[in-house]
Design a protein around this motif. Structure first.
Motif, PDB file in Angstrom:
ATOM      1  N   TYR B  34      20.736  63.536  38.626  1.00 31.01           N
ATOM      2  CA  TYR B  34      20.680  62.807  40.239  1.00 31.01           C
ATOM      3  C   TYR B  34      20.994  61.570  40.092  1.00 31.01           C
ATOM      4  O   TYR B  34      20.624  60.810  41.185  1.00 31.01           O
ATOM      5  N   THR B  35      20.623  60.591  38.919  1.00 26.52           N
ATOM      6  CA  THR B  35      20.902  58.946  38.637  1.00 26.52           C
ATOM      7  C   THR B  35      21.890  58.603  38.766  1.00 26.52           C
ATOM      8  O   THR B  35      22.645  57.719  38.228  1.00 26.52           O
ATOM      9  N   LEU B  36      23.216  59.803  38.788  1.00 23.00           N
ATOM     10  CA  LEU B  36      24.771  59.082  38.806  1.00 23.00           C
ATOM     11  C   LEU B  36      25.394  58.284  39.920  1.00 23.00           C
ATOM     12  O   LEU B  36      25.960  57.574  39.840  1.00 23.00           O
ATOM     13  N   GLY B  37      24.244  58.532  41.237  1.00 20.74           N
ATOM     14  CA  GLY B  37      24.655  58.317  42.139  1.00 20.74           C
ATOM     15  C   GLY B  37      24.446  56.391  42.225  1.00 20.74           C
ATOM     16  O   GLY B  37      25.491  55.971  42.534  1.00 20.74           O
ATOM     17  N   SER B  38      23.382  56.621  41.629  1.00 18.34           N
ATOM     18  CA  SER B  38      21.905  55.112  42.555  1.00 18.34           C
ATOM     19  C   SER B  38      23.589  54.285  40.703  1.00 18.34           C
ATOM     20  O   SER B  38      23.491  53.349  40.147  1.00 18.34           O
ATOM     21  N   ALA B  39      23.976  55.047  39.390  1.00 17.68           N
ATOM     22  CA  ALA B  39      24.864  54.387  38.525  1.00 17.68           C
ATOM     23  C   ALA B  39      25.818  54.247  38.586  1.00 17.68           C
ATOM     24  O   ALA B  39      26.159  52.963  38.552  1.00 17.68           O
ATOM     25  N   SER B  40      26.806  55.120  40.221  1.00 14.67           N
ATOM     26  CA  SER B  40      27.915  54.232  40.475  1.00 14.67           C
ATOM     27  C   SER B  40      27.404  52.883  40.962  1.00 14.67           C
ATOM     28  O   SER B  40      28.797  52.293  41.336  1.00 14.67           O
ATOM     29  N   LEU B  41      27.153  53.357  41.929  1.00 12.36           N
ATOM     30  CA  LEU B  41      26.138  51.913  42.619  1.00 12.36           C
ATOM     31  C   LEU B  41      26.276  50.658  42.180  1.00 12.36           C
ATOM     32  O   LEU B  41      26.669  49.965  42.341  1.00 12.36           O
ATOM     33  N   PHE B  42      25.355  51.253  41.094  1.00 13.86           N
ATOM     34  CA  PHE B  42      25.258  49.604  40.108  1.00 13.86           C
ATOM     35  C   PHE B  42      26.289  49.199  39.468  1.00 13.86           C
ATOM     36  O   PHE B  42      26.672  47.924  39.413  1.00 13.86           O
ATOM     37  N   LEU B  43      26.954  49.947  38.873  1.00 16.25           N
ATOM     38  CA  LEU B  43      28.433  49.984  39.047  1.00 16.25           C
ATOM     39  C   LEU B  43      29.887  48.990  39.827  1.00 16.25           C
ATOM     40  O   LEU B  43      30.220  48.468  39.496  1.00 16.25           O
ATOM     41  N   PHE B  44      29.357  49.623  41.112  1.00 15.01           N
ATOM     42  CA  PHE B  44      29.850  48.866  42.012  1.00 15.01           C
ATOM     43  C   PHE B  44      29.696  47.594  41.971  1.00 15.01           C
ATOM     44  O   PHE B  44      30.351  46.489  42.251  1.00 15.01           O
ATOM     45  N   VAL B  45      28.106  47.303  41.734  1.00 12.72           N
ATOM     46  CA  VAL B  45      27.635  45.877  42.128  1.00 12.72           C
ATOM     47  C   VAL B  45      28.232  44.659  41.126  1.00 12.72           C
ATOM     48  O   VAL B  45      28.617  43.858  41.238  1.00 12.72           O
ATOM     49  N   ILE B  46      27.855  45.529  39.508  1.00 10.14           N
ATOM     50  CA  ILE B  46      28.505  45.035  38.712  1.00 10.14           C
ATOM     51  C   ILE B  46      30.105  44.391  38.500  1.00 10.14           C
ATOM     52  O   ILE B  46      30.100  43.239  38.427  1.00 10.14           O
ATOM     53  N   GLN B  47      30.683  45.058  39.503  1.00 12.82           N
ATOM     54  CA  GLN B  47      31.811  44.756  39.272  1.00 12.82           C
ATOM     55  C   GLN B  47      32.447  43.486  39.866  1.00 12.82           C
ATOM     56  O   GLN B  47      32.835  43.006  40.078  1.00 12.82           O
ATOM     57  N   ALA B  48      32.046  43.831  41.354  1.00  9.01           N
ATOM     58  CA  ALA B  48      31.819  42.882  43.027  1.00  9.01           C
ATOM     59  C   ALA B  48      31.521  41.593  41.652  1.00  9.01           C
ATOM     60  O   ALA B  48      32.406  40.431  42.443  1.00  9.01           O
ATOM     61  N   VAL B  49      30.364  41.407  41.619  1.00  7.79           N
ATOM     62  CA  VAL B  49      29.689  40.357  40.927  1.00  7.79           C
ATOM     63  C   VAL B  49      30.574  39.874  39.586  1.00  7.79           C
ATOM     64  O   VAL B  49      30.979  38.664  39.566  1.00  7.79           O
ATOM     65  N   THR B  50      31.210  40.506  38.247  1.00  7.58           N
ATOM     66  CA  THR B  50      31.359  39.464  37.459  1.00  7.58           C
ATOM     67  C   THR B  50      33.500  39.165  38.708  1.00  7.58           C
ATOM     68  O   THR B  50      34.104  38.655  38.182  1.00  7.58           O
ATOM     69  N   GLY B  51      33.808  40.294  39.421  1.00  6.37           N
ATOM     70  CA  GLY B  51      34.790  40.466  40.227  1.00  6.37           C
ATOM     71  C   GLY B  51      35.035  38.963  40.751  1.00  6.37           C
ATOM     72  O   GLY B  51      35.833  37.963  40.762  1.00  6.37           O
ATOM     73  N   MET B  52      34.695  38.669  41.460  1.00  2.00           N
ATOM     74  CA  MET B  52      33.834  37.069  42.269  1.00  2.00           C
ATOM     75  C   MET B  52      33.761  36.104  41.079  1.00  2.00           C
ATOM     76  O   MET B  52      34.873  35.010  41.729  1.00  2.00           O
ATOM     77  N   PHE B  53      33.258  36.085  40.034  1.00  2.00           N
ATOM     78  CA  PHE B  53      33.447  35.322  39.148  1.00  2.00           C
ATOM     79  C   PHE B  53      34.818  35.141  38.777  1.00  2.00           C
ATOM     80  O   PHE B  53      35.391  33.891  38.221  1.00  2.00           O
ATOM     81  N   LEU B  54      35.496  36.039  38.605  1.00  3.22           N
ATOM     82  CA  LEU B  54      37.147  36.157  38.145  1.00  3.22           C
ATOM     83  C   LEU B  54      38.005  35.668  39.113  1.00  3.22           C
ATOM     84  O   LEU B  54      38.945  34.681  38.826  1.00  3.22           O
ATOM     85  N   THR B  55      37.501  35.516  40.042  1.00  6.28           N
ATOM     86  CA  THR B  55      38.332  34.861  41.083  1.00  6.28           C
ATOM     87  C   THR B  55      38.361  32.948  41.696  1.00  6.28           C
ATOM     88  O   THR B  55      39.323  32.597  41.495  1.00  6.28           O
ATOM     89  N   VAL B  56      37.125  32.987  40.925  1.00  8.88           N
ATOM     90  CA  VAL B  56      37.127  31.348  40.692  1.00  8.88           C
ATOM     91  C   VAL B  56      38.306  30.809  39.690  1.00  8.88           C
ATOM     92  O   VAL B  56      38.606  29.633  40.445  1.00  8.88           O
ATOM     93  N   TYR B  57      39.227  31.475  39.517  1.00  9.62           N
ATOM     94  CA  TYR B  57      40.044  31.483  38.506  1.00  9.62           C
ATOM     95  C   TYR B  57      41.141  31.652  38.139  1.00  9.62           C
ATOM     96  O   TYR B  57      42.058  31.147  37.781  1.00  9.62           O
ATOM     97  N   TYR B  58      41.538  33.112  38.413  1.00  7.10           N
ATOM     98  CA  TYR B  58      42.268  33.517  38.703  1.00  7.10           C
ATOM     99  C   TYR B  58      42.983  33.417  40.234  1.00  7.10           C
ATOM    100  O   TYR B  58      43.095  32.908  40.819  1.00  7.10           O
ATOM    101  N   VAL B  59      44.882  32.890  39.736  1.00  6.78           N
ATOM    102  CA  VAL B  59      45.372  33.144  40.175  1.00  6.78           C
ATOM    103  C   VAL B  59      46.756  34.019  40.011  1.00  6.78           C
ATOM    104  O   VAL B  59      47.723  34.595  39.947  1.00  6.78           O
ATOM    105  N   PRO B  60      46.844  34.228  41.771  1.00  6.49           N
ATOM    106  CA  PRO B  60      47.499  35.727  42.533  1.00  6.49           C
ATOM    107  C   PRO B  60      49.310  35.513  42.474  1.00  6.49           C
ATOM    108  O   PRO B  60      49.506  35.539  43.890  1.00  6.49           O
ATOM    109  N   SER B  61      49.794  34.573  41.097  1.00  2.00           N
ATOM    110  CA  SER B  61      51.150  34.725  41.510  1.00  2.00           C
ATOM    111  C   SER B  61      51.632  35.232  40.724  1.00  2.00           C
ATOM    112  O   SER B  61      51.326  34.230  39.254  1.00  2.00           O
ATOM    113  N   PRO B  62      52.849  35.666  40.553  1.00  2.00           N
ATOM    114  CA  PRO B  62      54.238  36.267  39.057  1.00  2.00           C
ATOM    115  C   PRO B  62      53.709  34.584  37.848  1.00  2.00           C
ATOM    116  O   PRO B  62      53.488  35.117  36.205  1.00  2.00           O
ATOM    117  N   ASP B  63      53.819  33.655  38.253  1.00  2.00           N
ATOM    118  CA  ASP B  63      53.958  32.408  37.668  1.00  2.00           C
ATOM    119  C   ASP B  63      52.918  31.409  37.172  1.00  2.00           C
ATOM    120  O   ASP B  63      52.763  31.357  35.601  1.00  2.00           O
TER     121      ASP B  63
END
Lengths: 396, 219
Positions: B34-63
């Motif tokens: 029964y901890t799988l749900g909260s684990a999924s939520l935790f992973l979502f939070v981790i993805q959201a936070v690391t993702g926000m940091f990545l957008t600081v430097y990531y540039v979405p253009s092929p070049d």
């Protein structure tokens, strides 16, 4: 499920709750423990496994074997069973059925029973599906051919410059010269006698952007005789390769850019200690990569003398051997000294090697032309290469 | 003093009420599955936070996409760690959401009164896969490019509307700057917004209905 069953279920659930635990702290405690373990696992994966380096996207390089993320592999594998005309069954029908079956599950499975013993059919179907997905994933992993030899990916700037230097040595030197000095082209089919302007000068470096340089290398300059080098236009270089060459040019010749120190160290021919015998792998190979291999590789006009590795240098060529250990009259040495002999003309054809580099060649051949540094360590130089004041000591 | 501040806040925010309904409630005794749900939520939070940091430097253009990722890996302090966590977190999140779904299925927890929780859960699984698919293209390397080429061909084989869907996904006939821009927008705005909404509904229902008990023989 009728009203009575619902009521009964809710009563039972209330009883379970009464016997149960508090959400805080009992459940939260377990959740936090699992989350913490996951965090440690993630940090560990990031540190010890990391993310594999991949070459940049290259639409022209269709030899690349596509690999989806691992959790889509089962679908990828499944499609192999639906070839040609019926492909759409695998790509559309089955996934749609699977998603609908999952979504509508509570609406068609209306039995009130929750224990697996009373839901044998459903539990069996789901188990088979899951085992099938795992099996397909394993099959996909087992049958995907490994990436055609692990590609060298230059990730950092110094790595790129070094890769670029090597590629420049192979593809560009025969016309543009080892230092980009240009001059009259000799020994290149179709371009014999053409005189090139230097490309290492400010004229080029200050007026051509990286993008311009990239484009010129990518599709060449057909009007001026320069062939395209990009994979997309019939050449051999991938996008990452061309970027590496551009970086090499920029950081080596543009006086506004500073060559990273590690590159300068890695690409220079190491200095020799007094009395040291040079070896192929440490001293000769860097020079060959820079000055020779552009022509001395298959498919070029070179009297069949190839110089891609130690063996070829010692044995190939119409006038082999061109390197005779211990013989300073070897073809190679004479040609480096710009003699015109039966084996060919002065080498490199357009511009003599610096005297200190020729000296390394002489020491290498006179010392026995060893391959590895370990072999060279066991050899001594003939007396004429030793400083006059040093009296050769007798072997103990 | 602290007590007075708390009382002041509680009067306005209803903290005690939240505590009573969310935290201080009885639930059936359950196991570690029964901890799988909260684990999924935790992973979502981790993805959201690391993702926000990545957008600081990531540039979405092929070049620049590839170079910006290289810069994150080699130039930015701890960029390699953030990207490493985001990369592996994506795999783990798909795995955990999927196993969470299996647990719910095998324990029969999708049945009355939790049907809507199940529905939102299936949509969460699908959006998570969507995140994996769109995020895979963003590094703009060979693996990303060719996997997405094949991946967008798959819906393209659907009868009648297939090529239309393929064109929508790619923003043209081939993978291009438009594709990258679309995948980026979907990856960082559209899908996360949908996931957040679904998580909110999902969690509201979990708290309202309580977690299901482990089914006993005969239930």
């Amino acid at each position: 499920m009728n009203e009575e069953q619902k009521k009964e279920l809710i009563e039972k659930y209330k009883a379970e709750k009464a016997k149960g635990v508090k959400f805080w702290p009992d459940i939260i405690y377990k959740d936090l423990l699992v989350s913490f373990a996951l965090f440690i696992l993630l940090v560990g994966l990031a540190i010890f496994v990391g993310v594999a380096n991949e070459p940049p996207a290259d639409p022209s390089d269709s030899s690349y074997i596509p690999r989806p993320e691992w959790y889509f592999l089962f679908l990828f594998e499944l499609l192999k069973y639906f070839p040609g005309q019926i492909e759409w069954i695998g790509t559309t029908v089955l996934p749609t059925i699977a998603v609908l079956a999952l979504l509508l599950l509570p609406f068609y499975d209306r039995s009130p029973f929750r224990h697996w013993r009373k839901r044998r059919l459903g539990v069996t179907i789901m188990s088979v599906v899951v085992v099938g997905m795992v099996a397909l994933t394993i099959m996909a992993v087992a049958t995907t051919p490994p990436a055609a030899e692990e590609e060298v990916v230059a990730a950092t700037l110094p790595e790129q410059i070094l890769l670029g230097e090597e590629l420049y040595g192979v593809h560009c030197v025969e016309c543009h010269g080892a230092e980009g000095e240009g001059g009259e082209i000799t020994g290149v089919e179709g371009l014999e006698g053409v005189v090139l302007d230097p490309i290492n000068a400010r004229d080029v470096m200050y007026t051509f952007t990286d993008e311009t340089l990239f484009n010129i290398i990518d599709y060449g300059q057909p009007d001026l005789g320069m062939p395209p080098f990009g994979l997309g236009y019939g050449g051999e270089l991938r996008r990452g390769d061309i970027i590496a060459v551009v970086n090499f040019m920029r950081y080596t010749w543009d006086d506004r850019a500073e060559l990273p120190q590690e590159v300068a160290q890695a690409s220079a021919v190491p200095a020799l200690a007094e009395g040291e015998v040079p070896s192929y792998e440490v001293h000769i190979q860097p020079m060959i990569k820079r000055y020779c291999v552009s022509c001395h590789r298959p498919g070029k006009k070179n009297n069949n003398y190839l110089m891609r590795d130690y063996n070829e240098i010692m044995t190939t060529g119409d006038h082999a051997p061109n390197v005779v250990a211990g013989d300073l009259g070897s073809n190679t040495i004479r040609m480096l000294h710009r003699e015109e002999i039966e084996a060919g003309g002065p080498m490199p054809p357009t511009k003599a090697l610096k005297p200190e580099l020729i000296l390394i060649w002489e020491k290498w051949i006179a010392g026995g032309a060893p391959n590895t540094a370990a072999e060279a360590a066991g050899l001594t130089l003939p007396a004429e290469f030793l400083p006059v004041e040093a009296t050769p000591t007798a072997a103990p | 003093m602290a007590e007075r501040v708390f009382t002041w806040l509680d009067e306005r925010l209803g903290l005690t009420a939240i505590y009573n309904t969310v935290l201080d409630r009885k639930v059936p005794k359950v196991n570690w599955w029964y901890t799988l749900g909260s684990a999924s939520l935790f992973l979502f939070v981790i993805q959201a936070v690391t993702g926000m940091f990545l957008t600081v430097y990531y540039v979405p253009s092929p070049d620049h996409a590839y170079d910006s990722v290289q810069y994150i890996m080699n130039g930015v302090a701890f960029g390699w760690l953030i990207r490493g966590i985001h990369h592996w977190g994506a795999s783990l999140m798909v795995l955990f959401v999927f196993i969470h779904m299996l647990r719910t299925f095998f324990f029969g927890a999708y049945k009355y009164p939790r049907e809507v929780t199940w529905l939102t859960g299936v949509f969460l699984l699908l959006t998570t896969l969507g995140m994996g698919f769109t995020g895979y293209l963003l590094p703009w390397n060979q693996r990303a490019y060719w996997a997405t080429t094949v991946g967008t061909e798959i819906p393209g084989t659907a009868p009648f509307i297939g090529s239309f869907i393929e064109r929508i996904l790619r923003g043209g006939t081939d993978l291009s700057a438009v594709t990258l821009a679309r995948f980026f927008a979907v990856h960082i705005w559209f899908l996360p917004a949908i996931i957040l909404l679904l998580i909110a509904v999902h969690m509201y229902l979990v708290i309202r209905l309580g977690i299901s008990n482990i089914p006993k023989e005969g239930e």
